[in-house]
Enzyme design. Structure first.
Site, PDB file in Angstrom:
ATOM      1  CB  SER A  97      -0.489   0.033   1.293  1.00 15.75           C
ATOM      2  OG  SER A  97      -1.944   1.335   1.248  1.00 15.75           O
ATOM      3  CE1 TYR A 136      -3.964  -1.773   6.209  1.00 20.46           C
ATOM      4  CE2 TYR A 136      -3.632   0.626   5.092  1.00 20.46           C
ATOM      5  CZ  TYR A 136      -3.820  -0.671   4.497  1.00 20.46           C
ATOM      6  OH  TYR A 136      -3.760  -1.027   3.398  1.00 20.46           O
TER       7      TYR A 136
END
Length: 246
Positions: free
Chosen positions: A140, A153
């Site tokens: 990501s 995250y």
């Protein structure tokens, strides 16, 4: 060339995984998709087969090593090889650290990190035996850019990015196994629906207003990397929406 290759896609029941399975099938791969939501996997299988492709689906919880091993074993039993692995399964329950959502931290670490490790561990021995293969890990932008409420995250995606580079160094020159790390920005998928921290409601709404990437955009990037010439190792692809600043 993708045609005739055997591809495994985790998290194949929706979003990027579903789109990637379809894209690889259209490019000529035989596709095995795993996820927890088996009803959606059956829909994927039907869609691939209706288009003339070959598919197999199986329930898969990537946090359980035994299930990862069994899934890869079933693919090898059916098609005698694993040529492509797309580690796509992931979660993004963003929250401010002070809110101590420990259960969500544990789940992210289990899925986003351990799941990638377990599935790669199951597939790589078959690739090494064939002296050929391609591992694609979905990281990501959060694997590069840290932001408030994303500390855990982001840490999991930093781990995926680092693991991808270490895997490349270990396997690409020695075993002819290429490694690609895909780092998407905001994509219109179900990820935002996993956010339970009420204080992030404005963040979620802002993301909805942005012209986000589509799952197909990421699937096309994966196909580009996997379909590149054998002498070419596409190590990283970072893709943001034009409207995304960070």
């Amino acid at each position: 060339m993708i045609k005739g290759k055997v591809a495994i896609v985790t998290g194949g029941s929706s979003g990027i995984g579903y789109a990637t399975a379809l894209a690889l099938s259209r490019a000529g791969a035989r596709v095995a998709a795993g996820a927890r939501r088996t009803d959606r996997l059956e829909s994927l299988k039907k869609e691939i087969e209706n288009s003339g492709g070959e598919a197999m689906v199986q329930g898969l919880d990537v946090t359980k090593k035994a299930e990862c091993d069994a899934f890869v074993d079933a693919v090898v039993k059916k098609w005698s090889a694993v040529d492509i692995l797309v580690n796509n399964a992931g979660l993004m329950p963003l929250s401010f650290f002070k809110n101590m959502k420990v259960d969500e931290w544990d789940r992210m670490i289990d899925v986003n990190i351990k799941g990638v490790l377990y599935c790669t561990a199951a597939a790589v021995p078959h690739m090494m035996a064939n002296k050929s293969g391609h591992v694609v890990n979905i990281s990501s932008i959060a694997g590069r850019v840290v932001f408030p409420a994303g500390s855990v995250y982001c840490a999991t995606k930093h781990a995926v990015t680092a693991f991808s580079e270490g895997l490349r160094q270990e396997l690409s020159t020695r075993s002819n196994i290429r490694v690609t790390c895909i780092e998407p920005g905001v994509v219109d998928t179900e990820l935002n629906s996993t956010i339970t921290d009420a204080s992030l409601q404005k963040f979620v709404e802002a993301a909805k207003q942005m012209q986000a990437l589509h799952a197909d955009d990421i699937a096309n990037a994966i196909v580009f990397a996997v379909d590149s010439p054998a002498h070419m190792n596409v190590n990283e692809i970072m893709v943001r929406p034009t409207a995304q600043e960070r």
